[in-house]
Write a protein that holds these residues in place. Structure first.
Motif, PDB file in Angstrom:
ATOM      1  N   LYS A  78      23.583  51.807  59.517  1.00  0.00           N
ATOM      2  CA  LYS A  78      23.715  50.360  59.742  1.00  0.00           C
ATOM      3  C   LYS A  78      24.537  49.711  58.631  1.00  0.00           C
ATOM      4  O   LYS A  78      25.400  48.865  58.890  1.00  0.00           O
ATOM      5  N   LEU A  79      24.291  50.114  57.380  1.00  0.00           N
ATOM      6  CA  LEU A  79      25.061  49.587  56.249  1.00  0.00           C
ATOM      7  C   LEU A  79      26.534  49.951  56.372  1.00  0.00           C
ATOM      8  O   LEU A  79      27.422  49.118  56.134  1.00  0.00           O
ATOM      9  N   CYS A  80      26.796  51.210  56.735  1.00  0.00           N
ATOM     10  CA  CYS A  80      28.183  51.666  56.860  1.00  0.00           C
ATOM     11  C   CYS A  80      28.905  50.956  57.998  1.00  0.00           C
ATOM     12  O   CYS A  80      30.077  50.559  57.857  1.00  0.00           O
ATOM     13  N   GLU A  81      28.233  50.800  59.137  1.00  0.00           N
ATOM     14  CA  GLU A  81      28.849  50.120  60.282  1.00  0.00           C
ATOM     15  C   GLU A  81      29.244  48.691  59.915  1.00  0.00           C
ATOM     16  O   GLU A  81      30.340  48.222  60.252  1.00  0.00           O
ATOM     17  N   ALA A  82      28.349  47.989  59.211  1.00  0.00           N
ATOM     18  CA  ALA A  82      28.634  46.610  58.824  1.00  0.00           C
ATOM     19  C   ALA A  82      29.817  46.547  57.859  1.00  0.00           C
ATOM     20  O   ALA A  82      30.693  45.675  57.974  1.00  0.00           O
ATOM     21  N   ALA A  83      29.856  47.474  56.908  1.00  0.00           N
ATOM     22  CA  ALA A  83      30.945  47.488  55.934  1.00  0.00           C
ATOM     23  C   ALA A  83      32.281  47.828  56.595  1.00  0.00           C
ATOM     24  O   ALA A  83      33.318  47.231  56.275  1.00  0.00           O
ATOM     25  N   LEU A  84      32.282  48.777  57.524  1.00  0.00           N
ATOM     26  CA  LEU A  84      33.506  49.130  58.229  1.00  0.00           C
ATOM     27  C   LEU A  84      34.020  47.971  59.073  1.00  0.00           C
ATOM     28  O   LEU A  84      35.222  47.679  59.094  1.00  0.00           O
ATOM     29  N   ASP A  85      33.122  47.302  59.762  1.00  0.00           N
ATOM     30  CA  ASP A  85      33.480  46.160  60.597  1.00  0.00           C
ATOM     31  C   ASP A  85      34.108  45.054  59.748  1.00  0.00           C
ATOM     32  O   ASP A  85      35.144  44.480  60.084  1.00  0.00           O
ATOM     33  N   MET A 122      30.526  52.118  48.310  1.00  0.00           N
ATOM     34  CA  MET A 122      30.810  51.736  49.693  1.00  0.00           C
ATOM     35  C   MET A 122      32.302  51.692  50.035  1.00  0.00           C
ATOM     36  O   MET A 122      32.693  52.146  51.125  1.00  0.00           O
ATOM     37  N   PRO A 123      33.186  51.169  49.173  1.00  0.00           N
ATOM     38  CA  PRO A 123      34.606  51.213  49.540  1.00  0.00           C
ATOM     39  C   PRO A 123      35.117  52.634  49.767  1.00  0.00           C
ATOM     40  O   PRO A 123      35.884  52.886  50.710  1.00  0.00           O
ATOM     41  N   THR A 124      34.689  53.574  48.925  1.00  0.00           N
ATOM     42  CA  THR A 124      35.100  54.968  49.111  1.00  0.00           C
ATOM     43  C   THR A 124      34.456  55.557  50.362  1.00  0.00           C
ATOM     44  O   THR A 124      35.093  56.327  51.100  1.00  0.00           O
ATOM     45  N   ALA A 125      33.211  55.199  50.637  1.00  0.00           N
ATOM     46  CA  ALA A 125      32.532  55.662  51.848  1.00  0.00           C
ATOM     47  C   ALA A 125      33.289  55.202  53.095  1.00  0.00           C
ATOM     48  O   ALA A 125      33.483  55.978  54.043  1.00  0.00           O
ATOM     49  N   CYS A 126      33.728  53.943  53.101  1.00  0.00           N
ATOM     50  CA  CYS A 126      34.521  53.438  54.227  1.00  0.00           C
ATOM     51  C   CYS A 126      35.859  54.160  54.310  1.00  0.00           C
ATOM     52  O   CYS A 126      36.348  54.481  55.396  1.00  0.00           O
ATOM     53  N   ALA A 127      36.458  54.425  53.150  1.00  0.00           N
ATOM     54  CA  ALA A 127      37.753  55.101  53.121  1.00  0.00           C
ATOM     55  C   ALA A 127      37.688  56.493  53.731  1.00  0.00           C
ATOM     56  O   ALA A 127      38.578  56.884  54.503  1.00  0.00           O
ATOM     57  N   LEU A 150      27.575  57.967  49.831  1.00  0.00           N
ATOM     58  CA  LEU A 150      26.572  57.041  49.282  1.00  0.00           C
ATOM     59  C   LEU A 150      25.410  57.808  48.667  1.00  0.00           C
ATOM     60  O   LEU A 150      24.949  57.485  47.561  1.00  0.00           O
ATOM     61  N   ALA A 151      24.929  58.829  49.373  1.00  0.00           N
ATOM     62  CA  ALA A 151      23.762  59.584  48.915  1.00  0.00           C
ATOM     63  C   ALA A 151      24.054  60.287  47.591  1.00  0.00           C
ATOM     64  O   ALA A 151      23.192  60.334  46.698  1.00  0.00           O
ATOM     65  N   THR A 152      25.266  60.829  47.451  1.00  0.00           N
ATOM     66  CA  THR A 152      25.607  61.528  46.209  1.00  0.00           C
ATOM     67  C   THR A 152      25.703  60.543  45.054  1.00  0.00           C
ATOM     68  O   THR A 152      25.216  60.823  43.950  1.00  0.00           O
ATOM     69  N   CYS A 153      26.325  59.414  45.286  1.00  0.00           N
ATOM     70  CA  CYS A 153      26.447  58.408  44.230  1.00  0.00           C
ATOM     71  C   CYS A 153      25.068  57.958  43.756  1.00  0.00           C
ATOM     72  O   CYS A 153      24.807  57.868  42.553  1.00  0.00           O
ATOM     73  N   GLU A 154      24.163  57.727  44.699  1.00  0.00           N
ATOM     74  CA  GLU A 154      22.800  57.316  44.336  1.00  0.00           C
ATOM     75  C   GLU A 154      22.075  58.423  43.581  1.00  0.00           C
ATOM     76  O   GLU A 154      21.362  58.159  42.607  1.00  0.00           O
ATOM     77  N   MET A 155      22.240  59.672  44.035  1.00  0.00           N
ATOM     78  CA  MET A 155      21.577  60.789  43.367  1.00  0.00           C
ATOM     79  C   MET A 155      22.006  60.896  41.911  1.00  0.00           C
ATOM     80  O   MET A 155      21.199  61.243  41.029  1.00  0.00           O
ATOM     81  N   MET A 156      23.269  60.589  41.647  1.00  0.00           N
ATOM     82  CA  MET A 156      23.799  60.702  40.296  1.00  0.00           C
ATOM     83  C   MET A 156      23.583  59.426  39.468  1.00  0.00           C
ATOM     84  O   MET A 156      24.134  59.305  38.368  1.00  0.00           O
ATOM     85  N   GLY A 157      22.817  58.502  39.990  1.00  0.00           N
ATOM     86  CA  GLY A 157      22.483  57.304  39.233  1.00  0.00           C
ATOM     87  C   GLY A 157      23.337  56.089  39.516  1.00  0.00           C
ATOM     88  O   GLY A 157      23.202  55.055  38.850  1.00  0.00           O
ATOM     89  N   GLY A 158      24.229  56.188  40.504  1.00  0.00           N
ATOM     90  CA  GLY A 158      25.068  55.050  40.882  1.00  0.00           C
ATOM     91  C   GLY A 158      24.416  54.190  41.940  1.00  0.00           C
ATOM     92  O   GLY A 158      23.231  54.343  42.256  1.00  0.00           O
ATOM     93  N   THR A 159      25.204  53.288  42.518  1.00  0.00           N
ATOM     94  CA  THR A 159      24.683  52.348  43.520  1.00  0.00           C
ATOM     95  C   THR A 159      25.492  52.426  44.812  1.00  0.00           C
ATOM     96  O   THR A 159      26.630  52.912  44.825  1.00  0.00           O
TER      97      THR A 159
END
Length: 309
Positions: free
Chosen positions: A27-34, A80-85, A66-75
């Protein structure tokens, strides 16, 4: 949304519900892509880009980032911009793969392919537009709190994964191999390590880089992603044989028609499934040093071999 029948088969633990996790992240990804791709003049090209970009799918690639960034301590925000890319690059590859000069497919994700709706000329330009915009998005939308050196590394990884050293190179060898019955395993591995695994690896590695992963951790993430990428392709090959067009959302049995060498054609279906599971186990072993925070990535790896479409 993810199909209900598939959600029931997803791996879960007492402390982690993958079905709920995927629904929330999707849902987060769909909203960001839109939001990232509004329709402006000339409207036709943006409508074509959005037609394929917002056509659904599992959104596995952006969720892995997103999951990897969070696992490594990111947000989520920094990734999200890279996830959309990565989803834009993936969508480009699907639009171009479906063209008559490539795989010549009429359906993708349960509806007509881009060139069937907008014509081959606009479909080619639509893929080009998505590829170019992916890099613009990373450069302009990644929060300033992320060091520019990390953003530059992400751009390098995405460029390598999407070009001749990655999915383009894999597609070339794939096209050259069609109709040949003597393709060795090494060539088949090359095709899919580049055509499929390279972008999956970029998703995972870029998520780690954005969060400041060490070189050693980046290597672990790379091995994890390479293993799940190859497992993903093995399962795709199996589904092309065993699933219906309705389940796949695209034409079933195309590998056989195109006389493509696949993992099941070399190993058989049961051995192929076993090989995929071995790869997933090896992938999960790479995540052991990250402890409980690796649960989403481990569950996503198991999901790859349990999916039915």
């Amino acid at each position: 949304m993810v199909a209900a029948d598939n959600l029931q088969k997803m791996p879960e633990t007492a402390s982690f519900n993958l079905a709920a996790y995927l629904q929330e992240r999707k849902k987060l990804c769909e909203a960001a892509l839109d939001e990232s791709l509004p329709v402006i003049y000339p409207e036709k090209i943006y409508e074509s880009m959005r037609y394929s970009l917002l056509a659904g799918g599992k959104r596995l690639r952006p969720i892995l980032c997103l999951a990897t960034c969070e696992m490594m301590g990111g947000t989520i925000e920094m990734a999200m911009p890279t996830a959309c890319a990565v989803e834009m690059i993936h969508t480009m590859s699907l639009i171009h793969d479906d063209l008559p000069a490539m795989d010549n497919d009429d359906y993708r994700r349960g509806r007509l392919t881009n060139h069937k709706v907008y014509g081959e000329d606009i479909a080619i330009l639509s893929g080009d537009g998505l590829l170019a915009y992916a890099f613009e998005l990373v450069a302009l939308r990644t929060p300033e709190s992320v060091a520019r050196e990390r953003v530059l590394q992400v751009i390098v990884h995405l460029g390598r994964a999407s070009g001749a050293a990655g999915l383009v190179g894999g597609q070339v060898v794939d096209l050259e191999s069609e109709g040949k019955s003597d393709i060795p395993l090494e060539t088949l591995n090359f095709i899919h390590n580049h055509k499929t695994a390279a972008l999956l690896e970029a998703c995972v590695v870029c998520g780690g880089i954005l969060a400041g992963a060490s070189p050693e951790d980046v290597q672990r993430l790379s091995r994890y992603a390479q293993n799940i990428g190859l497992a993903f392709q093995i399962i795709d090959d199996i589904l092309d044989i065993t699933a219906t067009q309705e389940q796949l959302g695209k034409t079933a049995g195309k590998d056989l028609v195109a006389q493509k060498v696949t993992y099941p054609s070399l190993w058989g279906i049961e051995k192929s499934r076993a090989k995929a599971q071995e790869l997933i186990e090896s992938a999960c072993a790479e995540l052991e040093p990250f402890g409980e925070s690796a649960q989403p990535l481990k569950a996503l790896a198991q999901f790859i071999t349990s999916r039915n479409h």
